[in-house]
Design a protein around this motif. Structure first.
Motif, short mmCIF file in Angstrom:
data_model
loop_
_atom_site.label_atom_id
_atom_site.label_comp_id
_atom_site.label_asym_id
_atom_site.label_seq_id
_atom_site.Cartn_x
_atom_site.Cartn_y
_atom_site.Cartn_z
N LEU A 1 11.97 -19.08 -49.23
CA LEU A 1 12.68 -17.59 -49.26
C LEU A 1 12.18 -16.44 -48.57
N LEU A 2 10.86 -16.31 -48.83
CA LEU A 2 9.90 -15.29 -48.48
C LEU A 2 9.97 -15.31 -46.75
N THR A 3 10.15 -16.53 -46.41
CA THR A 3 9.98 -16.50 -44.65
C THR A 3 10.99 -16.83 -44.30
N ARG A 4 12.24 -16.63 -44.81
CA ARG A 4 13.79 -16.80 -44.18
C ARG A 4 14.22 -15.97 -43.18
N PRO A 5 14.66 -16.47 -42.05
CA PRO A 5 14.79 -15.71 -40.68
C PRO A 5 15.63 -14.35 -40.82
N ASP A 6 16.33 -14.17 -41.87
CA ASP A 6 17.32 -13.17 -41.80
C ASP A 6 16.95 -12.16 -43.06
N LYS A 7 15.90 -12.40 -43.62
CA LYS A 7 15.45 -11.37 -44.71
C LYS A 7 15.50 -10.04 -44.30
N PRO A 8 16.03 -9.10 -45.16
CA PRO A 8 16.34 -9.63 -46.37
C PRO A 8 17.62 -10.11 -46.90
N LEU A 9 18.45 -10.36 -46.00
CA LEU A 9 19.93 -11.07 -46.14
C LEU A 9 19.59 -12.38 -46.37
N TYR A 10 20.89 -13.18 -46.86
CA TYR A 10 20.82 -14.62 -47.11
C TYR A 10 22.04 -15.17 -46.27
N ASP A 11 21.43 -16.00 -45.24
CA ASP A 11 22.54 -16.42 -44.37
C ASP A 11 23.08 -17.66 -44.72
N GLY A 12 24.01 -17.70 -45.54
CA GLY A 12 24.73 -18.93 -45.84
C GLY A 12 24.42 -19.62 -47.17
N LEU A 13 25.17 -20.58 -47.64
CA LEU A 13 24.97 -21.13 -48.51
C LEU A 13 23.70 -21.95 -48.89
N TRP B 1 20.66 -20.95 -48.01
CA TRP B 1 19.79 -19.85 -48.72
C TRP B 1 20.21 -19.31 -50.09
N TRP B 2 21.50 -19.30 -50.39
CA TRP B 2 22.00 -18.67 -51.42
C TRP B 2 21.60 -19.60 -52.55
N VAL B 3 21.62 -20.96 -52.54
CA VAL B 3 21.31 -21.79 -53.56
C VAL B 3 19.77 -21.89 -53.89
N LEU B 4 18.99 -21.61 -52.65
CA LEU B 4 17.56 -21.43 -52.93
C LEU B 4 17.28 -20.33 -53.88
N ALA B 5 17.96 -19.11 -53.75
CA ALA B 5 17.73 -18.03 -54.65
C ALA B 5 18.12 -18.28 -55.94
N TRP B 6 19.48 -18.92 -56.12
CA TRP B 6 19.81 -19.53 -57.58
C TRP B 6 18.80 -20.46 -58.25
N SER B 7 18.15 -21.23 -57.56
CA SER B 7 17.31 -22.32 -58.01
C SER B 7 16.06 -21.71 -58.63
N PRO C 1 23.25 -30.48 -57.64
CA PRO C 1 23.93 -29.86 -56.48
C PRO C 1 22.90 -29.57 -55.45
N MET C 2 21.69 -28.93 -55.80
CA MET C 2 20.97 -28.48 -55.11
C MET C 2 20.59 -29.44 -53.98
N GLN C 3 20.21 -30.66 -54.24
CA GLN C 3 19.92 -31.61 -53.39
C GLN C 3 21.07 -31.93 -52.55
N ILE C 4 22.04 -32.04 -53.07
CA ILE C 4 23.32 -32.34 -52.23
C ILE C 4 23.60 -31.14 -51.09
N ILE C 5 23.55 -30.14 -51.59
CA ILE C 5 23.62 -28.83 -50.73
C ILE C 5 22.76 -28.96 -49.59
N ARG C 6 21.62 -29.10 -49.98
CA ARG C 6 20.52 -28.98 -49.17
C ARG C 6 20.40 -30.05 -47.99
N LEU C 7 21.10 -31.21 -48.54
CA LEU C 7 20.97 -32.20 -47.47
C LEU C 7 22.36 -32.35 -46.65
N VAL C 8 23.28 -31.74 -47.20
CA VAL C 8 24.70 -31.87 -46.54
C VAL C 8 24.93 -30.60 -45.60
N ILE C 9 24.65 -29.54 -46.36
CA ILE C 9 25.01 -28.20 -45.70
C ILE C 9 24.01 -27.53 -44.86
#
Length: 282
Positions: free
Chosen positions: A176-188, A190-196, A238-246
């Motif tokens: 998360l600290l090195t995401r490209p669109d920081k401080p925004l969360y570009d898509g699901l 990145w959202w799930v990483l912030a949730w997890s 769900p994190m594993q599924i989202i990270r792999l599929v989306i």
């Protein structure tokens, strides 16, 4: 502890002193050496792969945090040694928690070490010393077999899950600290990483508390362990599924803890183990 033969209690007390001294006087130097080597390696890696630069910051805090817990745990073991020798039942739970810190912490520090540093993984020494006392304290006591093996499995699995959750949470934050669109969360993805991320670290705290309470045979130890393991299932699957599929990630990090999760769930829910783990001692 009072039903354990005096000679066994003496052995455990001597181990408590030896491991306590190691945690206070030796482990801090091993951890600092490990940290220096990991950071030095990351400086080289991050020059080519900037996404790894955040690991320098995170490990600079995470390693010392565990070093502090291990140091305090070592002091606790030194103070508890006489009570262990005297067979004081109340000393079992805090001694077990104290030895859980190097066991889990050393294994956490092992992962970045083997990922970036060549040679023998120094943090394993810290982990194995902690585990030696952790398991000895459980297995050498003279108690009912269902209690002994229930605690061995439940407490070991809980400790393993603290390591896995702390690793995953740290990995989430590093990404998360090195995401490209920081401080925004570009898509699901990145959202799930912030949730997890916070859920993982919160479960680490809950599991450490559960270790103490399970060792004390308190019903809240069982409840906190169950709460933690179900929470980790609810976020990791769900994190594993989202990270792999989306997110099109190739990482299977979230699935690595599933065997331990299944093992802990079995121990917590198996009636004989549950009864042994939750029958509060006087």
């Amino acid at each position: 502890m009072e039903n354990t033969p005096k000679n066994i209690r003496l052995v455990l007390a001597v181990l408590a002193v030896a491991v306590g001294l190691f945690m206070v006087a030796v482990a801090p130097f091993i951890i600092q050496t490990s940290l220096e080597r990991v950071i030095s390696a990351l400086l080289v890696v991050s020059a080519e792969k900037p996404a790894y630069a955040s690991g320098i910051l995170l490990f600079s805090y995470a390693f010392p945090l565990y070093r502090g817990l291990i140091f305090i745990g070592g002091i606790a073991l030194l103070l508890l040694a006489k009570s262990i020798a005297d067979g004081r039942e109340w000393a079992f739970a805090p001694a077990l928690l104290a030895s859980a810190f190097p066991s889990a912490g050393g294994m956490f520090m092992f992962m970045p070490y083997v990922s970036f540093v060549d040679g023998f993984p120094l943090p394993l020494v810290v982990s194995f010393v902690g585990l030696a006392f952790f398991w000895s304290l459980i297995l050498l006591r003279k108690v009912d077999k269902w209690l002994k093996w229930g605690q061995f499995l439940a407490l070991t699995f809980s400790g393993m899950l603290t390591t896995h959750a702390f690793i995953v949470g740290t990995g989430n934050l590093r990404t998360l600290l090195t995401r490209p669109d920081k401080p925004l969360y570009d898509g699901l993805g990145w959202w799930v990483l912030a949730w997890s991320q916070p859920i993982q670290w919160i479960c680490v705290i809950l599991l450490f508390v559960a270790i103490y309470l399970l060792a004390s045979r308190k019903i809240w130890g069982w409840r906190l362990a169950l709460l933690s393991v179900v929470s980790l299932v609810a976020i990791d699957v769900p994190m594993q599924i989202i990270r792999l599929v989306i997110a099109h990630s190739t990482s299977w990090d979230y699935s690595y803890g599933l065997p331990v999760i299944i093992g802990l769930l079995f121990v917590l829910l198996f009636p004989r183990f549950k009864q042994a783990l939750t029958e509060e001692s006087a």
